[in-house]
Design a protein around this motif. Structure first.
Motif, short mmCIF file in Angstrom:
data_model
loop_
_atom_site.label_atom_id
_atom_site.label_comp_id
_atom_site.label_asym_id
_atom_site.label_seq_id
_atom_site.Cartn_x
_atom_site.Cartn_y
_atom_site.Cartn_z
N SER A 122 0.68 -1.07 0.29
CA SER A 122 0.15 0.00 -0.01
C SER A 122 0.51 1.12 0.06
O SER A 122 2.01 1.51 0.32
N ASP A 123 0.16 1.99 -0.08
CA ASP A 123 1.45 3.90 -0.40
C ASP A 123 1.18 3.81 0.95
O ASP A 123 0.34 3.52 1.94
N ALA A 124 2.56 4.72 1.21
CA ALA A 124 2.67 4.93 2.26
C ALA A 124 3.18 6.53 2.53
O ALA A 124 4.16 6.63 1.50
N THR A 125 3.75 7.17 3.41
CA THR A 125 4.25 8.30 4.01
C THR A 125 5.67 8.56 5.34
O THR A 125 5.30 7.88 5.43
N PRO A 152 2.78 -0.50 5.09
CA PRO A 152 1.67 -1.74 5.36
C PRO A 152 1.86 -2.92 3.86
O PRO A 152 1.78 -2.79 2.65
N THR A 153 1.97 -3.66 4.77
CA THR A 153 2.03 -4.75 3.62
C THR A 153 1.28 -6.56 3.94
O THR A 153 1.20 -7.03 5.36
N ARG A 154 0.45 -6.36 3.58
CA ARG A 154 -0.17 -8.02 3.27
C ARG A 154 0.47 -8.85 3.28
O ARG A 154 0.65 -9.66 2.02
N PHE A 155 1.25 -9.92 3.72
CA PHE A 155 1.93 -10.86 3.27
C PHE A 155 1.90 -11.98 2.34
O PHE A 155 1.98 -12.57 1.71
N GLN A 156 0.86 -13.08 2.93
CA GLN A 156 -0.66 -13.26 2.93
C GLN A 156 -0.22 -14.90 3.21
O GLN A 156 0.15 -15.67 1.70
N GLY A 157 0.66 -14.84 3.58
CA GLY A 157 1.75 -16.02 3.39
C GLY A 157 3.33 -16.24 3.17
O GLY A 157 3.98 -17.19 3.16
N ASP A 158 3.42 -15.62 2.52
CA ASP A 158 5.03 -15.00 2.07
C ASP A 158 5.41 -14.43 2.53
O ASP A 158 5.10 -14.21 4.03
#
Length: 575
Positions: free
Chosen positions: A474-477, A486-492
């Motif tokens: 996701s975008d971030a500042t 922000p990261t949804r790793f989803q098992g990775d």
């Protein structure tokens, strides 16, 4: 790396001894003259240096304890106890290296007296180890960079302090068991010196150490002495320099020492070296071949005084993927056995938790212990990813049998059935869709189950079956030149990161490669659901110029992300 080594100095030193190292050792053993006198008989301790080395294998380092600055507990480990050495002996270790920073308790002016209480503490620890029937290597550790490195500009004072220090150590331990060895200095280096000066200065330190210890009498007259190369590096030229010094001493009771932390880019995860691949393996085999050809094949023992991986740190897990770590340690043990090299695991607290005397990762310990006597089978990976968003299909790994044969696969106490659950064709191991469907269960993201490939010898290879989907950024500042993505790793799991400017040049501290150093410039925060880009990365990034990041994941997924700095602010945009 090629080194400029002037022939004038080397030629003069070579004139001292014209005989090959092997002939010198054999001749002195036969004559029993001077420093080559036969060692005093001691029950259970072999007389020959190579036999002693064999009895010392394997070894372990009491790192970050008596060498810690300014005192024994300053770097997080508790005081050493006799129970520690009991634990090591019970686990199969036969020797320990006890690094000591003597400047912690030593006058900086002549006569450079070592505090009696500190010397007593060192002797207590050494005696505990000896009482457990362990061989002990006692050295001079961080003194090397604290004050010995200034020898080019302060020669006389450094040499005087060095000889005074070893005189005091030799006097204290003069009648200790011959299972105690002395190592002249750890990783010696010299500030503002050219190659010729470095050769001369290290030769002077090693020969002075030899003279001081031998002249101190008692068991020191024939005690096994350990001499290092410059910085303990196993470079051919540096080992040749050490061999020349050892030839000049005409003493069979000597042992060479070097250190090995593997191929540097792999050892810290930089430049895209995330796997124990052919380049990393060749670096290892070539290094041990040099030790063998220069020393052990000629009857001169080698003590690998430190080995591990530079980035292996329990406080920063995952810098090097765990399966690749296991393959590295399996191979080190094999190469050491072939080359008859004694291996001393560097442990500053990442392997043995010294408060509880429990090993932090029993599987890593099992792999290391197994490598002392045999080979183990491994595979191309210990991770099998099964995407949740697509139908389950068969997955294939390449087996590295290492001379073993596959006995089969197990899930807990249940043996999987060949043909139904898996197939083997040559070195290709395929897990069927049927088996994977059972192993992933309810398909929650992350590790769903672990199976074992068991071989005819060695330890099993554990394979994690993981449900995953492509990570989402996701975008971030950010501010103060850092950014949390922000990261949804989803098992990775994150493997490495590339960083480049629009013109294709590398961005970040390592401007010679687009693949930046893991953890130093990028690190995952799995519990927090983020990828962190710390200040160290942005400090080397040009302001206002967009940088394209490519995050590489162990599933094979690659995601791009763009970051731009503007003053103290940082913005990140997902592609």
């Amino acid at each position: 790396m090629d080194r400029t080594r002037p022939l004038s100095w080397r030629g003069r030193l070579r004139q001292v001894v014209a005989l090959p190292l092997a002939l010198v050792v054999a001749g002195v053993l036969a004559s029993g003259t001077a420093s080559g006198a036969a060692p005093e008989a001691e029950p259970g301790v072999p007389s020959g240096a190579m036999a002693v080395a064999a009895a010392m294998q394997p070894s372990w380092n009491l790192g970050n304890s008596l060498d810690a600055i300014p005192d024994e507990t300053a770097w997080g480990n508790p005081p050493a106890t006799r129970e520690l050495f009991e634990t090591l002996r019970a686990q199969g270790f036969r020797s320990v290296r006890i690094p000591v920073t003597w400047s912690n308790a030593q006058s900086t002016t002549a006569p450079y007296t070592i505090d009696a209480k500190f010397m007593g503490r060192v002797k207590q620890v050494v005696d505990w180890a000896l009482a457990e029937n362990l061989y002990v290597v006692l050295n001079m550790h961080h003194d090397s960079w604290q004050w010995i490195a200034t020898m080019p500009a302060d020669h006389d004072n450094v040499l005087a302090r060095f000889t005074s220090t070893w005189t005091q150590i030799a006097t204290t331990f003069g009648h200790s068991s011959r299972r105690l060895l002395f190592e002249s200095v750890n990783e010696p280096t010299f500030t503002n010196a050219d190659d010729a000066q470095k050769v001369r200065l290290l030769n002077e330190l090693n020969t002075s150490f030899h003279r001081v210890v031998r002249q101190s009498g008692g068991r020191n007259a024939t005690r096994l002495l350990v001499l290092p190369t410059q910085v303990c590096t196993p470079d051919q030229g540096l080992m040749d320099d050490l061999a020349t010094t050892m030839e000049s001493l005409r003493d069979p009771n000597l042992m060479a020492t070097v250190h090995f932390y593997g191929f540097w880019p792999f050892s810290v995860n930089i430049a895209g070296f995330t796997r124990f691949d052919e380049t990393v393996q060749k670096d290892m085999t070539d290094t041990f071949a040099r030790m063998r050809d220069t020393f052990t094949s000629k009857g001169v023992p080698v003590y690998l005084g430190e080995y591990a991986l530079l980035a292996y740190d329990y406080t920063r897990p995952g810098i090097i993927e765990r399966g690749e770590v296991l393959k590295y340690f399996e191979a080190v043990g094999n190469e050491a056995r072939k080359s008859k090299v004694v291996t001393a695991l560097w442990d500053a607290g990442s392997f043995l938790e010294r408060h509880t005397l429990q090993w932090r990762d029993p599987d890593v310990l099992a792999q290391i212990k197994s490598s002392w006597t045999t080979r183990s089978g491994t595979a191309s990976s210990d991770l099998v990813f099964v995407p949740k968003s697509t139908p389950i299909t068969a997955k294939t790994l390449t087996l590295n049998l290492n001379g073993t044969s596959l006995r089969g696969l197990w899930h807990g106490d249940t043996r999987l059935r060949e043909g139904r659950d898996y197939t083997v064709s040559g070195d290709q191991l395929t897990l069927t869709a049927t088996a994977l469907t059972k192993l992933v269960g309810d398909r929650a993201y992350g590790v769903n189950s672990t199976i074992e490939a068991r071989f005819s010898r060695g330890v099993p290879w554990r394979i994690n079956v993981i449900t995953n989907d492509a990570p989402v950024l996701s975008d971030a500042t950010g501010t103060a030149n850092s950014l949390t993505v922000p990261t949804r790793f989803q098992g990775d799991q994150l493997a490495t990161m590339e960083a480049e400017y629009a013109d294709g040049s590398a961005a970040g501290p390592a401007n010679w490669t687009r693949f930046q150093e893991f953890y130093t410039t990028v690190r995952p925060d799995y519990p927090g659901g983020a990828i962190v880009l710390p200040p160290a990365f942005f400090e080397a990034v040009r302001e206002g110029e967009p940088v394209t990041l490519t995050f590489h994941f162990w599933s094979g997924a690659e995601l791009t992300y763009q970051v731009t700095t503007s003053g103290a602010s940082v913005t990140g945009t997902a592609s």
